[in-house]
Structures are given as C-alpha cells and as structure tokens.
Design a protein around this motif. Structure first.
Motif, PDB file in Angstrom:
ATOM      1  N   GLN A 204       0.714  -1.426  -0.170  1.00  8.76           N
ATOM      2  CA  GLN A 204       0.130   0.106  -0.073  1.00  8.76           C
ATOM      3  C   GLN A 204       0.862   1.231  -0.068  1.00  8.76           C
ATOM      4  N   GLY A 205       2.187   1.109  -0.017  1.00 15.43           N
ATOM      5  CA  GLY A 205       2.979   2.355  -0.023  1.00 15.43           C
ATOM      6  C   GLY A 205       3.222   2.957   1.185  1.00 15.43           C
ATOM      7  N   LEU A 206       3.117   2.227   2.394  1.00 10.71           N
ATOM      8  CA  LEU A 206       3.196   2.771   3.650  1.00 10.71           C
ATOM      9  C   LEU A 206       4.417   2.599   4.368  1.00 10.71           C
ATOM     10  N   VAL A 207       5.443   1.882   3.701  1.00 10.66           N
ATOM     11  CA  VAL A 207       6.789   1.581   4.348  1.00 10.66           C
ATOM     12  C   VAL A 207       7.741   2.475   3.291  1.00 10.66           C
ATOM     13  N   LYS A 208       8.754   2.880   4.322  1.00 12.58           N
ATOM     14  CA  LYS A 208       9.854   3.636   3.340  1.00 12.58           C
ATOM     15  C   LYS A 208      11.198   2.971   3.925  1.00 12.58           C
ATOM     16  N   VAL A 209      12.276   2.661   3.279  1.00 13.43           N
ATOM     17  CA  VAL A 209      13.766   2.249   3.793  1.00 13.43           C
ATOM     18  C   VAL A 209      14.477   3.447   3.138  1.00 13.43           C
ATOM     19  N   ASN A 210      15.260   4.096   4.133  1.00 13.95           N
ATOM     20  CA  ASN A 210      15.984   5.132   3.982  1.00 13.95           C
ATOM     21  C   ASN A 210      15.288   6.233   3.362  1.00 13.95           C
ATOM     22  N   TRP A 211      14.147   6.579   3.665  1.00 20.79           N
ATOM     23  CA  TRP A 211      13.422   7.586   3.250  1.00 20.79           C
ATOM     24  C   TRP A 211      13.017   7.329   1.725  1.00 20.79           C
ATOM     25  N   THR A 212      13.060   6.256   1.219  1.00 20.12           N
ATOM     26  CA  THR A 212      12.735   5.788  -0.045  1.00 20.12           C
ATOM     27  C   THR A 212      11.438   4.965   0.069  1.00 20.12           C
ATOM     28  N   LEU A 213      10.361   5.133  -0.626  1.00 22.39           N
ATOM     29  CA  LEU A 213       9.347   4.198  -0.676  1.00 22.39           C
ATOM     30  C   LEU A 213       9.644   2.880  -1.404  1.00 22.39           C
ATOM     31  N   THR A 214       9.494   1.724  -0.538  1.00 12.70           N
ATOM     32  CA  THR A 214       9.622   0.567  -0.800  1.00 12.70           C
ATOM     33  C   THR A 214       8.577  -0.649  -0.963  1.00 12.70           C
ATOM     34  N   GLU A 215       7.940  -0.901  -2.142  1.00 10.01           N
ATOM     35  CA  GLU A 215       6.917  -1.489  -2.181  1.00 10.01           C
ATOM     36  C   GLU A 215       7.021  -2.984  -2.454  1.00 10.01           C
ATOM     37  N   GLU A 223      22.234  -3.952   7.286  1.00  9.48           N
ATOM     38  CA  GLU A 223      22.659  -3.278   8.495  1.00  9.48           C
ATOM     39  C   GLU A 223      22.622  -1.533   8.013  1.00  9.48           C
ATOM     40  N   GLY A 224      22.456  -0.947   9.102  1.00  7.57           N
ATOM     41  CA  GLY A 224      22.122   0.766   8.973  1.00  7.57           C
ATOM     42  C   GLY A 224      20.899   1.169   8.349  1.00  7.57           C
ATOM     43  N   ASP A 225      20.248   0.363   7.798  1.00  3.69           N
ATOM     44  CA  ASP A 225      18.870   0.849   7.198  1.00  3.69           C
ATOM     45  C   ASP A 225      17.923   1.231   8.244  1.00  3.69           C
ATOM     46  N   LEU A 226      17.251   2.409   7.463  1.00  6.85           N
ATOM     47  CA  LEU A 226      16.249   3.069   8.710  1.00  6.85           C
ATOM     48  C   LEU A 226      14.951   2.939   7.982  1.00  6.85           C
ATOM     49  N   ILE A 227      13.998   1.947   8.662  1.00 15.30           N
ATOM     50  CA  ILE A 227      12.710   1.396   8.450  1.00 15.30           C
ATOM     51  C   ILE A 227      11.670   2.033   8.870  1.00 15.30           C
ATOM     52  N   VAL A 229       7.336   2.857   8.938  1.00 18.24           N
ATOM     53  CA  VAL A 229       6.225   2.339   8.736  1.00 18.24           C
ATOM     54  C   VAL A 229       5.102   3.317   9.434  1.00 18.24           C
ATOM     55  N   ARG A 230       4.271   3.948   8.178  1.00 19.64           N
ATOM     56  CA  ARG A 230       3.096   4.789   8.668  1.00 19.64           C
ATOM     57  C   ARG A 230       2.532   4.180   9.752  1.00 19.64           C
ATOM     58  N   GLY A 231       2.121   5.037  10.884  1.00 20.72           N
ATOM     59  CA  GLY A 231       1.437   4.427  11.977  1.00 20.72           C
ATOM     60  C   GLY A 231       2.134   3.655  12.860  1.00 20.72           C
ATOM     61  N   HIS A 232       3.277   3.243  12.557  1.00 20.18           N
ATOM     62  CA  HIS A 232       4.068   2.455  13.644  1.00 20.18           C
ATOM     63  C   HIS A 232       5.447   2.869  13.895  1.00 20.18           C
ATOM     64  N   GLY A 233       5.749   3.856  13.432  1.00 23.45           N
ATOM     65  CA  GLY A 233       7.047   4.827  13.809  1.00 23.45           C
ATOM     66  C   GLY A 233       8.543   4.221  13.182  1.00 23.45           C
ATOM     67  N   ARG A 234       9.534   4.515  13.459  1.00 27.59           N
ATOM     68  CA  ARG A 234      10.883   4.088  12.813  1.00 27.59           C
ATOM     69  C   ARG A 234      11.755   3.333  13.665  1.00 27.59           C
ATOM     70  N   VAL A 235      12.313   2.715  12.864  1.00 29.95           N
ATOM     71  CA  VAL A 235      13.564   1.621  13.258  1.00 29.95           C
ATOM     72  C   VAL A 235      14.694   1.678  12.623  1.00 29.95           C
ATOM     73  N   LYS A 236      15.796   1.564  13.432  1.00 33.99           N
ATOM     74  CA  LYS A 236      17.309   1.362  12.820  1.00 33.99           C
ATOM     75  C   LYS A 236      17.620  -0.158  12.884  1.00 33.99           C
ATOM     76  N   ILE A 237      18.269  -0.674  11.921  1.00 30.20           N
ATOM     77  CA  ILE A 237      18.607  -1.791  12.133  1.00 30.20           C
ATOM     78  C   ILE A 237      20.267  -1.565  12.351  1.00 30.20           C
TER      79      ILE A 237
END
Length: 257
Positions: A204-215, A223-227, A229-237
């Motif tokens: 649905q286009g609600l997830v970005k990895v490193n500020w880039t929409l990833t469908e 390692e180093g990715d910033l994920i 998820v709209r409505g669920h916040g952000r997570v760093k690996i």
C-alpha cells in the motif's frame, strides 16, 4: 574477493563512488568531502574505508543526533574542524500564525529546486520553528530560489550551527530473531504484526527504507537501514549478528520512542 557480493545490486554505483573517493585521498594526500549521506550510505562508507588504514573518515551533519551526515575522508595525519564540513543552517521564516508547514512540504519544495537530495541534511521542527541543513556550496542558490512552500510565502535566514533546534531522537535498543531479512519479515517481527499485514502495508506504499518508498515485500534489509512504517514509527537496524542454531537471523534494532 568480490566486494559487491556483500551489498545490494542497486548500491554498486555508490560503492564505486566511495572506492574512488578513497583512492583519490590515498593518491593525492588531500581530503574529500561528500554530500549528505543517509544511515545506510554511512554504513557502506564505514565498511569500505575501514578503521585501520592510512585513510580515515569523519561524519557530521550539523548537530548532534541528526541522521543525514556529510563524510570527510582524510589522510590519518589530518586534523579537521567543523568548518571543513561546509554545512549551512537555514531557518524558514513564514506566517506561522496563519498556517503550518510540514516535513513533506519542506522536502518537496527543496527537491523542486533541481538539486540532489544529497545537498540537504535533516529538516528540524520545534513548535512553529522550521530549520534545515544544506551544503554551503549551494546555499546562495537556495536563498535565491526558495521563496515559497506550498501556499506560504517564506524567507530564509541563514544562522549559525549552534542555533540549531535540538534533536531528541531517543531509541530503545533490543535484540530479536527473524526467519529472514526480507522487509515483510523484519517489519512483522519488529512491530509484532502478521506477515500478511506487513505485506499489505508495504504494497500500500506505507513503508519506506532510508526515506525511499519500498513496495517489494522481498526487499532484503541490511545493516544501517532506517525503516519507517506509517502509523508504527521508525526503526534502525543497528547490526546483523549472524544466525542462530535454528538458522534464524539475530539482529540488533533501535526503535524510536
């Protein structure tokens, strides 16, 4: 050893760029300043340059706690200062009593100037105040061309870095195991969602990895990715620590409060 096998195919161009920067500094005994790098790019640069060579790197994004940073690649004898990072800080002056300015609008306007994303650092907010970091080499161009954001007429005020809005990114670190590094599996594990639900969010286009929409649910996280998820916040690996006896991946993550 094929260095590319440790990274994603689409990262090959950036890997070549980092290797070129490293060779340049080694052969010319001079420094090389990069654009602003996202956390994944910073991770790649750290891996390729390493910690024990005659070439070193320093990272700075204008303030403590920011995510996007410029890298200064230097000979080991070089002593850098913050001025070497060539970072400008702008405050956006706008009629805050009558309207609000949000992050997507600011970023969209900056990108419409025809400059690469790498010319801009973090965008900072504190109540009605809005600031952003940029590369000094394009600061005059930005001042000349940025006159409105959405419907708001704005004015830019260049200020000293020590006047930057404080960044309060608090991350709660934890260790977890996932059956694979696929994006849908990682999102499912981090946010305690079903695999089907995480796949739906991605599609649905609600997830970005490193500020880039990833469908693509099968996108492989690293390692180093910033994920985000709209409505669920952000997570760093933060790190990928190998596999368990049951062939699951052990990863360290930081979840934003």
């Amino acid at each position: 050893m094929n260095i590319y096998q440790h990274f994603r195919p689409e990262e090959r161009e950036f890997i070549d760029q980092v290797l070129h920067w490293k060779d340049y500094v080694e052969s010319s005994y001079s420094t090389r300043l990069t654009d602003f790098l996202d956390p994944r790019e910073q991770h790649i640069l750290k891996v390729l340059i390493g910690e024990n060579s005659s070439i070193q790197y320093r990272l700075f994004g204008g303030n403590l706690g920011v995510e996007r940073k410029r890298a200064l690649i230097i000979p080991d004898y070089f002593s850098e200062t913050l001025d070497d990072f060539q970072i400008a800080l702008f405050e956006i002056v706008y009629p805050s009593k009558f309207l609000t300015i949000e992050h997507p609008k600011v970023l969209g306007t900056l990108m419409s100037l025809g400059l690469k994303r790498g010319k801009f650092g973090d965008i900072l907010f504190e109540e009605e105040r809005v600031q952003f970091f940029a590369s000094k080499e394009v600061s005059d161009y930005i001042k000349m061309n940025l006159q409105s954001i959405g419907r708001a007429t704005v004015r830019l005020k260049e200020i000293e870095l020590d006047q930057a809005i404080s960044v309060h990114n608090e991350w709660v670190e934890s260790e977890m195991t996932v059956s694979s590094l696929r994006l849908d599996t990682v999102v499912s594990g981090i946010h305690h969602l079903s695999r089907q639900k995480s796949q739906l969010l991605i599609q649905q286009g609600l997830v970005k990895v490193n500020w880039t929409l990833t469908e693509s649910p099968s996108f492989e996280c690293g390692e180093g990715d910033l994920i985000s998820v709209r409505g669920h916040g952000r997570v760093k690996i933060l790190s990928i620590d190998g596999k368990t006896k049951k062939e699951k991946w052990r990863i360290q993550v930081g979840k934003q409060k």
